[in-house]
Design a protein around this motif. Structure first.
Motif, short mmCIF file in Angstrom:
data_model
loop_
_atom_site.label_atom_id
_atom_site.label_comp_id
_atom_site.label_asym_id
_atom_site.label_seq_id
_atom_site.Cartn_x
_atom_site.Cartn_y
_atom_site.Cartn_z
N ASP A 154 47.13 33.49 15.61
CA ASP A 154 47.36 34.55 16.59
C ASP A 154 47.53 35.92 15.93
OD1 ASP A 154 47.56 32.82 18.99
OD2 ASP A 154 49.35 32.06 17.96
N LEU A 155 48.02 35.93 14.70
CA LEU A 155 48.38 37.18 14.05
C LEU A 155 48.20 37.05 12.55
CD1 LEU A 155 49.72 40.03 14.10
CD2 LEU A 155 51.95 38.86 14.15
N VAL A 156 47.52 38.03 11.94
CA VAL A 156 47.34 38.07 10.50
C VAL A 156 48.06 39.29 9.93
CG1 VAL A 156 45.69 38.24 8.58
CG2 VAL A 156 45.08 36.92 10.64
N TYR A 157 48.92 39.04 8.94
CA TYR A 157 49.50 40.13 8.14
C TYR A 157 48.66 40.20 6.86
CZ TYR A 157 53.96 39.50 10.77
OH TYR A 157 54.94 39.39 11.73
N PHE A 158 47.84 41.22 6.72
CA PHE A 158 47.01 41.34 5.51
C PHE A 158 47.74 42.25 4.53
CE2 PHE A 158 43.51 41.81 2.70
CZ PHE A 158 42.71 40.70 2.92
N ASP A 159 48.42 41.62 3.55
CA ASP A 159 49.32 42.37 2.67
C ASP A 159 49.00 42.15 1.20
OD1 ASP A 159 51.34 44.18 2.26
OD2 ASP A 159 52.95 42.71 2.35
N ALA A 180 37.00 33.90 12.29
CA ALA A 180 36.61 32.61 12.84
C ALA A 180 37.80 31.76 13.24
CB ALA A 180 35.76 31.85 11.81
N ARG A 181 38.95 31.99 12.60
CA ARG A 181 40.13 31.17 12.86
C ARG A 181 41.14 31.85 13.78
NH1 ARG A 181 37.83 29.97 8.27
NH2 ARG A 181 37.92 27.84 7.41
N THR A 182 40.84 33.07 14.20
CA THR A 182 41.76 33.82 15.05
C THR A 182 41.48 33.56 16.53
OG1 THR A 182 41.96 35.57 13.38
CG2 THR A 182 42.59 36.15 15.62
N THR A 183 42.54 33.43 17.30
CA THR A 183 42.40 33.20 18.73
C THR A 183 41.96 34.47 19.45
OG1 THR A 183 44.74 33.73 19.07
CG2 THR A 183 44.20 31.42 18.71
N GLY A 184 41.41 34.35 20.64
CA GLY A 184 41.03 35.51 21.43
C GLY A 184 42.25 36.38 21.71
N GLY A 185 42.11 37.67 21.48
CA GLY A 185 43.25 38.57 21.63
C GLY A 185 44.16 38.63 20.42
N GLY A 186 43.82 37.83 19.40
CA GLY A 186 44.62 37.81 18.18
C GLY A 186 44.51 39.13 17.43
N VAL A 187 45.52 39.40 16.61
CA VAL A 187 45.65 40.69 15.93
C VAL A 187 45.68 40.51 14.42
CG1 VAL A 187 47.16 42.71 15.60
CG2 VAL A 187 46.89 41.70 17.89
N LEU A 188 45.05 41.44 13.70
CA LEU A 188 45.17 41.55 12.24
C LEU A 188 45.69 42.94 11.95
CD1 LEU A 188 42.62 40.52 9.50
CD2 LEU A 188 43.73 42.75 9.45
N THR A 189 46.72 43.04 11.15
CA THR A 189 47.28 44.35 10.83
C THR A 189 47.47 44.49 9.33
OG1 THR A 189 49.10 45.88 11.33
CG2 THR A 189 49.66 43.57 11.18
#
Length: 226
Positions: A154-159, A180-189
């Motif tokens: 659902d959420l990726v913290y790219f750190d 490909a592994r993120t759900t619809g509406g999922g967020v990457l920040t």
């Protein structure tokens, strides 16, 4: 953040908000902003990421466990809002126990929770460990480019460290894998706002926006899987 090497000197430094960061002289790179480590993590990952999702149960993937600061802030937020967090974090080179013990997050952020912060670091690798009622941790020791990643993120913290310090971590393949592994509406920040990174995210399929960054940084990126 995910380190380039395990045999490297790390210096403990105090940041502007009173919280610690680690500095690697060999790379001329900090784990967290000198303008405020806790302030930066809250802004980039909690407020711009976690607080954008209204789901009662969330799967988070963090690229770069590092000091455990992002995980600790997420755990505290999960308890405050009483929502279940399944937290995965990838780290190739975990910190030594003496370095972990010197970090002040456990006392500074929330009085009396040092044991919980330590529990994050003491949790066994490559298995899911319930740390609190609302927070389950699964640390993955490996390279984010090649290790198995969870599904339905659902959420990726790219750190990872900055692209000019650790370019191998910022590539189209990893953003394709995450998308490909993120759900619809999922967020990457991420704290990064470089145009090349933004373009790779867009090419992977994300809708990407530049938003105000934390103190000391004008902009950051937030990507959404529509």
């Amino acid at each position: 953040m995910q380190n380039a090497t395990n045999h490297i000197k790390r210096e403990l430094q105090l940041t502007a908000d009173g919280s610690h960061t680690l500095f690697i002289p060999e790379m001329d790179e900090h784990y967290h902003s000198v303008n405020g480590a806790v302030q930066e993590s809250r802004h980039v990952f909690i407020e711009a990421g976690l607080h954008q999702l209204e789901r009662k149960e969330i799967t988070v993937l963090e690229i770069g466990f590092g000091t455990g600061l992002n995980a600790f802030l997420t755990l505290l937020d999960a308890e405050a809002h009483q929502r279940k967090i399944h937290y995965y974090s990838v780290e190739l080179y975990p910190l030594d126990a003496d370095v972990i013990g010197s970090l002040n997050y456990g006392e500074m952020i929330c009085t009396g929770r040092k044991d919980v912060f330590q529990a994050l670091h003491q949790a066994e690798w490559d298995v899911s460990v319930p740390v609190t009622e609302f927070f389950e941790l699964h640390k993955i020791q490996g390279d984010s480019n090649t290790c198995d990643l969870p599904d339905r993120i659902d959420l990726v913290y790219f750190d990872a460290f900055a692209p000019d310090k650790q370019p191998e971590m910022w590539n189209r393949n990893i953003f394709d894998r995450l998308y490909a592994r993120t759900t619809g509406g999922g967020v990457l920040t991420t704290y990064c706002a470089k145009g090349a990174v933004r373009r790779m995210m867009k090419e992977a399929g994300y809708s990407v926006e530049r938003i105000p960054g934390p103190p000391g940084k004008r902009e950051m990126l937030r990507a959404i899987k529509l």
